[in-house]
Design a protein around this motif. Structure first.
Motif, PDB file in Angstrom:
ATOM      1  N   GLU A 166       0.084  14.797  -7.337  1.00 39.74           N
ATOM      2  CA  GLU A 166       0.674  14.429  -8.630  1.00 39.74           C
ATOM      3  C   GLU A 166      -0.336  13.747  -9.540  1.00 39.74           C
ATOM      4  N   SER A 167      -1.080  12.821  -8.966  1.00 38.15           N
ATOM      5  CA  SER A 167      -2.035  12.065  -9.777  1.00 38.15           C
ATOM      6  C   SER A 167      -3.126  12.962 -10.337  1.00 38.15           C
TER       7      SER A 167
ATOM      8  N   LEU B 209       2.421   2.417  -3.946  1.00 35.71           N
ATOM      9  CA  LEU B 209       3.300   3.034  -4.927  1.00 35.71           C
ATOM     10  C   LEU B 209       4.412   2.078  -5.345  1.00 35.71           C
ATOM     11  N   GLY B 210       4.069   0.803  -5.399  1.00 32.69           N
ATOM     12  CA  GLY B 210       5.022  -0.173  -5.911  1.00 32.69           C
ATOM     13  C   GLY B 210       6.119  -0.554  -4.934  1.00 32.69           C
ATOM     14  N   LYS B 211       5.909  -0.313  -3.648  1.00 32.71           N
ATOM     15  CA  LYS B 211       6.940  -0.621  -2.659  1.00 32.71           C
ATOM     16  C   LYS B 211       6.274  -1.044  -1.359  1.00 32.71           C
ATOM     17  N   VAL B 212       7.021  -1.796  -0.538  1.00 35.93           N
ATOM     18  CA  VAL B 212       6.486  -2.133   0.775  1.00 35.93           C
ATOM     19  C   VAL B 212       7.070  -1.153   1.795  1.00 35.93           C
TER      20      VAL B 212
ATOM     21  N   SER C  24      -3.454   3.387  -6.700  1.00 35.26           N
ATOM     22  CA  SER C  24      -2.172   2.949  -6.153  1.00 35.26           C
ATOM     23  C   SER C  24      -1.959   3.300  -4.689  1.00 35.26           C
TER      24      SER C  24
ATOM     25  N   PHE D  58       5.677   6.605 -11.996  1.00 34.21           N
ATOM     26  CA  PHE D  58       4.896   6.623 -13.231  1.00 34.21           C
ATOM     27  C   PHE D  58       5.605   5.902 -14.390  1.00 34.21           C
TER      28      PHE D  58
ATOM     29  N   PRO E  24       3.730   3.020  -9.758  1.00 34.78           N
ATOM     30  CA  PRO E  24       2.875   4.184  -9.582  1.00 34.78           C
ATOM     31  C   PRO E  24       3.594   5.358  -8.935  1.00 34.78           C
ATOM     32  N   GLY E  25       4.680   5.080  -8.238  1.00 33.77           N
ATOM     33  CA  GLY E  25       5.423   6.166  -7.605  1.00 33.77           C
ATOM     34  C   GLY E  25       6.142   6.997  -8.642  1.00 33.77           C
TER      35      GLY E  25
ATOM     36  N   THR F 145       4.192  14.594 -14.277  1.00 35.72           N
ATOM     37  CA  THR F 145       2.931  15.277 -14.562  1.00 35.72           C
ATOM     38  C   THR F 145       3.033  16.340 -15.671  1.00 35.72           C
TER      39      THR F 145
ATOM     40  N   GLU G 290       0.691  -6.164   0.239  1.00 36.54           N
ATOM     41  CA  GLU G 290       0.972  -6.338   1.675  1.00 36.54           C
ATOM     42  C   GLU G 290       0.159  -5.334   2.490  1.00 36.54           C
TER      43      GLU G 290
ATOM     44  N   ALA H  64      -1.799  14.780 -13.092  1.00 36.63           N
ATOM     45  CA  ALA H  64      -1.601  13.925 -14.268  1.00 36.63           C
ATOM     46  C   ALA H  64      -2.918  13.339 -14.770  1.00 36.63           C
ATOM     47  N   HIS H  65      -4.025  13.791 -14.207  1.00 35.18           N
ATOM     48  CA  HIS H  65      -5.357  13.292 -14.569  1.00 35.18           C
ATOM     49  C   HIS H  65      -5.464  11.783 -14.376  1.00 35.18           C
ATOM     50  N   GLU H  66      -5.049  11.328 -13.229  1.00 38.82           N
ATOM     51  CA  GLU H  66      -5.166   9.912 -12.888  1.00 38.82           C
ATOM     52  C   GLU H  66      -5.817   9.789 -11.527  1.00 38.82           C
TER      53      GLU H  66
ATOM     54  N   ASN I 171       4.687  -5.856  -6.229  1.00 35.55           N
ATOM     55  CA  ASN I 171       5.023  -4.542  -6.773  1.00 35.55           C
ATOM     56  C   ASN I 171       4.562  -4.325  -8.210  1.00 35.55           C
ATOM     57  N   ASN I 172       3.309  -4.646  -8.467  1.00 37.92           N
ATOM     58  CA  ASN I 172       2.702  -4.362  -9.768  1.00 37.92           C
ATOM     59  C   ASN I 172       3.394  -5.026 -10.943  1.00 37.92           C
TER      60      ASN I 172
ATOM     61  N   LYS J  26       1.650  13.895  -1.578  1.00 41.78           N
ATOM     62  CA  LYS J  26       2.353  14.164  -2.833  1.00 41.78           C
ATOM     63  C   LYS J  26       1.733  13.356  -3.968  1.00 41.78           C
ATOM     64  N   LYS J  27       1.464  12.091  -3.695  1.00 39.48           N
ATOM     65  CA  LYS J  27       0.899  11.222  -4.731  1.00 39.48           C
ATOM     66  C   LYS J  27      -0.468  11.723  -5.191  1.00 39.48           C
TER      67      LYS J  27
ATOM     68  N   GLN K  51      -8.051  11.979 -22.863  1.00 38.87           N
ATOM     69  CA  GLN K  51      -8.555  11.175 -21.764  1.00 38.87           C
ATOM     70  C   GLN K  51      -9.020   9.870 -22.368  1.00 38.87           C
TER      71      GLN K  51
ATOM     72  N   ARG L  54      -6.878  17.857 -22.614  1.00 37.78           N
ATOM     73  CA  ARG L  54      -6.108  16.647 -22.361  1.00 37.78           C
ATOM     74  C   ARG L  54      -6.723  15.492 -23.101  1.00 37.78           C
TER      75      ARG L  54
ATOM     76  N   GLU M 228       1.828  -1.950   1.303  1.00 39.68           N
ATOM     77  CA  GLU M 228       2.436  -1.872  -0.019  1.00 39.68           C
ATOM     78  C   GLU M 228       1.721  -0.771  -0.766  1.00 39.68           C
TER      79      GLU M 228
END
Lengths: 251, 966
Positions: A237-238, A118-121, A248, B712, B709-710, B767, A99, A241-243, B653-654, A233-234, B963, B961, A116
């Motif tokens: 965090e990512s 992080l998996g939410k609208v 997203s 994880f 993704p929020g 994380t 969305e 977390a190495h992402e 939503n994925n 924050k995302k 990867q 890590r 849309e």
């Protein structure tokens, strides 16, 4: 800041000729250069970045991006996907678009974005925020219009934003979440070419209120501050977390 | 935050301004052109002189006038712009006046030439910085190979005379700089004549101070017209490389260990040249995926190269029972079996432009493998009979391949693309095998009784040549979604193999002495096989969109294959007399036609397709023991209808749902069709079956995946069920006196398999800690015809009551957990545990029902110490249990390596590695199939040490890590 001053400004009323140049629709192409975005990922080594860059070179060149459109009037704008954006270039396969509708009301100084992520609208509903623009000295042509360069930064995503706005379409609208220039933004460059949003065509025509109406969408209402906090924050965090956070959230 | 800051800054600024001139003022003026005509609707902006940030804007009225009222006192940059005019810039500073009227502000027009050529035609941005005019030259169209001189000729305001002298805006240009630096001395022509135009991104023309003025620092007022050429970023050439060399002492009965690998890569915006070389005797394998990508670069992966069109998605084509090694570059992780020596190397060159893409490569690899194997197989036969085969063998394999590849892609125009792919391989392989086999029999769990032994040495020498050429043409139409594609392929395979078989076989329970056994007692044979196969393929595909959301797709496949095989078996003990019963000559022609059509619905993430194809497979062959004898014709036609259903649903939503119904066709291999016995292992004889039909495998599968993704959290699952019609199964006939097994392919329907997979991953602490759980189950049944035979008067006959169809029921459950701990930069831990339980039940002998357990545990710890010192330790524990066979084996492997990254640039690394510190390595596998269970242990490279040094031009990064993908 000039938002506070805008009311103080005496605007000479546009002539009839100008009136025709203040409503219409812009078709954009939004091209995301993933291998460039990856070079900004601090958790990847130079070796990994080079590998991504070299192996995806030919895909990057063929990247035609996704089609977006912006409907605009002197007081309002709506930005979303264009018609068949959710289809592959040679058709035959379609995917679901998350969305995404972004609206601005310059008169009421409101903005409302349905996004849309992080998996939410989410529905980001707040007063209009416009960045502080620095005006440059370059001009170039985009989609048949002579545009001037303006620059700003996004402190949340830590990006530089370069906009090219049409000198002779006096509308403050723009694609994505960007607006507030003396002319319509026809090209947007995020972070030195990571993402490019370039107008392909501008059609000047009356835009009805119906077209600018937001569809009824269920979503969580949040403020601009909430949205910024969430994105920040995302990203943090990512990276931890190495992402790649931009899988997203929108770049 | 930023807004707050700005507000604060503004307040401060305002206060300061108020202190100076506490009044507000009105600014007004008029935008006019050089002839004093009003410029209505000009954009008027007020910028902060500090950083050009815009504080206010407006438009002029139809008289060109503008007014800003109530402005805070202070200074501003006033900018007035109008299309086609040079923006007017002026610094405005108000005094005490309440109204500051600037009067007429003259805007100079931009020359029509600049506007038309630079901005409109070349679509190049124009920058006006005082007296500098800058063009972006990137989009100036000049033919490939043009020099900068050719480019400059195109620029407005620039003239170049016959001698190459440059004049810009009427003045001679005495200096040309590249990226601001003087290029090859002072002659400006050197740069413009020698530099390629496509290396340039910007051309700047400006007045520079003279060298004299720069040197003295005194402005002599003279200005030199200067052209600066800015190089494209990506055009700046690059190169990188990596070298790792390691060695370890001889110990533990193994010789000196070594591991050397290096690669080098040189590239610019179009070309890429890379080379790779590696060699090791540490079981570390050949090219990894990363090495492969560095080697192949932009040609690592190419979509849309599949020339055999079919149903989009799954079930594309047909599989033939070939077992030739692939033509593409092999990617191999460490093959941790036995003692392996690897050598590989190659060169790759890519040339890519927007319209033409070329990639060529040469790659060589050689693997030499020593395998000392202990194998035990327990086979169930009718009448509670067990056949226990013990086999110990020593094998030396050597396999070397040269591969060349070429891929050429040309965009003929915006609608047409041509791809030509050519891959070739020359392979040389030899195998030396010495094996000792014993077959025991046990009835109703009675003590085992020895029936047969076989002492065999095999020496194989094989030469192979394979070539595949494909041309693929794709055409798009104006109507969106309509497309056409055609392809043609030619494949050539030429194999020559020679097997020297020497075998001594003893049959301890044989009472009937007959020719067959006598002939089998001592074998000393030379088996020659040569194969020549030519295959021609042609494919068509047409897609027509209709009713907006639908696509109608039609494809046609045609293939013609000619095989010629000559197999001669000679008895070396009988002056190379040809053994007719084992020799064969055949010529087969295969004609394959398939026509299929499907309709697809595709809209906003829902893709649903259904189709049907009809295929005809004709085998037209002739064969006999010898090519000089009259050939016996064999003709088979198989017609099959193949349905196909596919679903892909991209949900909100994925969430993602997919499913399919596919039918796969397995065509019998030519070897399986020839009614000839083949002996490489005298106790295990294979023979073909001319009545074989193609096997059909039907499968339904449904899957679902979800990712948040929020939080994880991720989840994937799928279930499938498949069943077989006319499955090609190898039936067994076991001779009661010698226990020699003869296998022959047969068609059996009714085999089934059902299974599912589930994965659930979630962070314990975002994380820092992630837990992943997965489970898998499968259950199936398969059938094997089993017969016991005996020789009566020289004729083989089935022992009455022993011709049965064994049904094997298999159940497999697999459960695993994976923990990833990344709490701090200096410590990471990855652990996983896995349990695999297989249960097999045999209808032929219920007493032999088996349960096999395999447990795997692994821990991987990374520590970072001060001064760039790192430690990696992995502990891997595997346990194999089969109580029925009395098999229990535990293999704990402890590896550790300590490394130090050296230097400020961090380009080098020294590493001390210890492999298998507990010295317990052995390669174990357990397998159950048809009516047997098998365990295998292979002696494998155990404890050894390696001291290695790495130099990486791009820097060495510690691997704290995992990867896996990025």
């Amino acid at each position: 800041m000039y938002r506070l001053l805008i009311g103080l400004l005496l605007l000479s009323l546009p002539s009839l000729v100008m009136a025709q140049k203040t409503e219409g629709v812009v078709e954009y192409r939004r091209i995301t250069h993933w291998s460039k975005i990856y070079t900004r990922m601090t958790y990847l080594s130079q070796e990994q970045k080079d590998r991504i860059m070299l192996r995806s070179k030919n895909w990057e060149e063929d990247n035609k991006g996704e089609k977006m459109k912006l409907l605009f009037t002197p007081t309002q704008s709506l930005y979303t996907y264009s018609g068949d954006a959710s289809e592959s270039e040679d058709a035959g396969y379609s995917w679901r678009q998350s969305e995404l509708i972004m609206t601005r009301n310059f008169e009421k100084e409101r903005q409302m974005d349905i996004m849309e992520m992080l998996g939410k609208v989410y529905i980001v509903d707040d007063s209009l925020r416009t960045p502080t623009w620095k005006i440059g000295n370059q001009i170039k042509e985009v989609a048949g219009y002579i545009c001037m360069k303006a620059e700003t930064t996004d402190p949340i995503k830590n990006q530089t934003i370069t906009a090219w706005f049409a000198q002779d379409i006096p509308v403050s609208a723009g694609p994505e979440r960007v607006s507030g220039l003396p002319g319509l933004i026809l090209e947007l460059d995020l972070n030195d070419g990571d993402v490019e949003i370039i107008a392909q065509s501008v059609t000047l025509r009356p835009v009805t209120a119906e077209e600018l109406k937001l569809p009824k969408t269920k979503g969580k209402k949040i403020t601009e501050a909430d949205y910024n906090a969430m994105v920040k924050k995302k990203i943090a965090e990512s990276i931890a977390a190495h992402e790649n956070p931009y899988w997203s959230i929108r770049y | 935050m930023r807004n707050l800051f700005l507000l604060g800054a503004l307040c401060l600024l305002t206060t300061v301004l108020h202190a100076q001139t506490p009044t507000r003022f009105t600014l007004q003026g008029r935008a006019v052109d050089t002839l004093n005509n009003a410029l209505p609707s000009s954009t008027v902006m007020l910028l902060s002189p500090k950083d050009s940030s815009m504080v206010n804007f407006g438009r002029t009225d139809d008289k060109g006038a503008f007014t800003f009222k109530n402005l805070r006192a202070g200074s501003y940059i006033l900018k007035v712009t109008f299309v086609g005019y040079i923006p007017y810039n002026a610094l405005i500073k108000n005094g005490d006046e309440a109204v500051l009227d600037l009067g007429g502000l003259k805007l100079k027009p931009i020359t029509r030439e600049l506007m038309e050529v630079v901005v409109r035609t070349a679509k190049a941005p124009l920058t006006i910085k005082g007296d500098t005019i800058e063009y972006n030259a990137a989009s100036f169209k000049v033919p490939p190979g043009s020099t900068v001189e050719d480019l400059l000729r195109k620029l407005p305001g620039v003239q170049i005379d016959q001698d190459g002298n440059i004049r810009a805006q009427g003045q001679a240009v005495n200096k040309v700089t590249v990226d601001g630096k003087q290029f090859f001395g002072s002659d400006p022509k050197l740069a413009t004549k020698n530099l390629q135009a496509d290396a340039i991104t910007k051309v700047q023309v400006f007045n520079d101070k003279t060298e004299q003025a720069k040197l003295t620092g005194i402005d002599d007022g003279k200005k030199e017209k200067t052209v600066n050429l800015q190089l494209k970023d990506e055009f700046k050439k690059g190169g990188f490389g990596k070298l790792t060399a390691g060695a370890g002492p001889a110990s533990n009965n193994v010789s000196t260990r070594y591991d050397v690998r290096g690669n080098y890569n040189k590239f610019d915006s179009k070309r890429q040249l890379s080379a790779v070389l590696l060699g090791n005797n540490t079981n570390q394998g050949g090219l990894s995926w990363n090495d492969y990508q560095d080697f192949r670069g932009s040609n690592s992966f190419n979509w849309n190269d599949d020339a055999d069109f079919g149903f989009s998605g799954s079930g594309r084509y047909i599989t033939f029972g070939d077992d030739n090694e692939s033509l593409s570059i092999p990617i191999s992780g460490g093959d941790n079996r036995g003692f392996t020596r690897n050598l590989a190397g190659g060169v790759n060159y890519n040339y890519d432009t927007k319209k033409t893409k070329l990639s060529t490569s040469y790659f060589f690899n050689q693997t030499i493998q020593d395998l000392a194997t202990l194998r035990k197989q327990d086979r169930s036969l009718p009448g509670a009979t067990q056949l226990i085969t013990r086999d110990s063998s020593i094998q030396l394999n050597r396999n070397a391949n040269h591969r060349i590849s070429l891929r050429f892609e040309k965009q003929l125009d915006t609608m047409q693309t041509l791809v030509v792919i050519s891959n070739g391989r020359v392979g040389i392989g030899n195998t030396n095998l010495a094996s000792f086999q014993r077959i025991n029999q046990s009835i109703s769990k009675s003590p085992e009784q020895l029936y047969s032994t076989s002492n065999t040495t095999n020496g194989t020498q094989a030469n192979q040549f394979a070539l595949a050429n494909t041309a693929l043409y794709r055409l798009k139409f104006k109507k969106k979604g309509r497309s056409f594609a055609a392809s043609a392929t030619y494949q050539l395979t030429n194999n020559d193999a020679d097997l020297l078989l020497k075998s001594r076989n003893d049959f301890y329970q044989a009472t009937t002495v007959n020719d067959m056994f006598r002939n089998l007692r001592n074998l000393n044979q030379d088996q020659n096989t040569s194969l020549l196969s030519n295959q021609y393929k042609a494919n068509l595909l047409y897609v027509e969109p209709f009713a907006k959301k639908f696509y109608w797709e039609t494809f046609y496949n045609f293939s013609l294959r000619f095989d010629e095989v000559e197999r001669g078996v000679f008895n070396l003990d009988d002056s190379r007399r040809r053994v007719d019963s084992l020799s064969l000559y055949y010529k087969n022609n295969y004609t394959y036609n398939r026509l299929g059509s499907s309709v697809r619905y595709s809209y906003k993430g829902l893709n649903l397709s259904a189709g049907l194809a009809g295929q005809s497979f004709v085998l037209d062959g002739k064969y006999n023991r010898d090519r000089s004898q009259e050939l016996i014709p064999i003709r088979r036609t198989y017609n099959t209808l193949i349905p196909n259903i596919g679903l892909n649903y991209d949900l909100k939503n994925n969430k993602y749902l997919y499913g399919s119904y596919t039918v796969g066709v397995q065509i019998p291999s030519s070897r399986d069709l020839q009614p000839v016995r083949t002996i490489t292992n005298p106790l295990y004889v294979t023979t073909g079956n001319p009545n074989l039909l193609p096997g059909l495998n039907k499968e339904v599968q449904v899957g679902f995946s979800y990712f948040n993704p929020g939080s994880f959290i991720n989840f994937w699952s799928n279930v499938f069920t498949s069943w077989n019609d006319n499955q090609i199964v190898y039936g067994q006939s076991v001779d009661t006196e010698t226990l020699i097994t003869t296998t022959s392919p047969e068609n059996i329907s009714g085999g089934r398999s059902t299974g599912g997979y589930l994965n659930f991953g979630f962070p314990l602490k975002k994380t820092k800690a992630t837990l992943n759980l997965n489970g898998q189950f499968s259950a199936g049944r398969s059938f094997t015809p089993i017969r016991q035979t005996r020789l009566v008067g020289g004729v083989t006959e089935v022992v009455p009551g022993t011709d049965i169809l064994n049904q094997t029921q298999n159940q497999n459950i697999n459960g695993g957990a994976r923990l990833e701990l990344t709490p701090k930069d200096w410590i990471t831990f990855y652990g996983n545990a896995n349990v695999n339980i297989t249960n097999a039940r045999y209808s032929v002998n219920v007493g032999q029902n088996q349960t096999i357990y395999t447990y795997t545990y692994r821990g991987d710890l990374n520590l970072k110490f001060p001064k760039d010192i790192y430690l990696n330790t992995t502990f891997n524990y595997r346990s194999y249990i089969n109580d029925q066979l009395g098999f229990r084996q535990q293999v704990p492997i402890l590896n550790t390596s300590l490394y130090h990254i050296i230097g400020k640039a961090k380009r080098a690394e020294v590493r001390l590695s210890a492999y298998d510190l507990l010295n317990r390595n052995v390669f174990v596998s357990q397998y159950n199939g048809q009516n047997y269970i098998q365990t295998e242990s292979i002696q494998t490279l155990a404890r050894h040490f390696l001291l290695s040094f790495t130099y990486n031009m791009r820097g060495v990064t510690a691997k704290m890590r995992r990867q896996d993908f990025y």
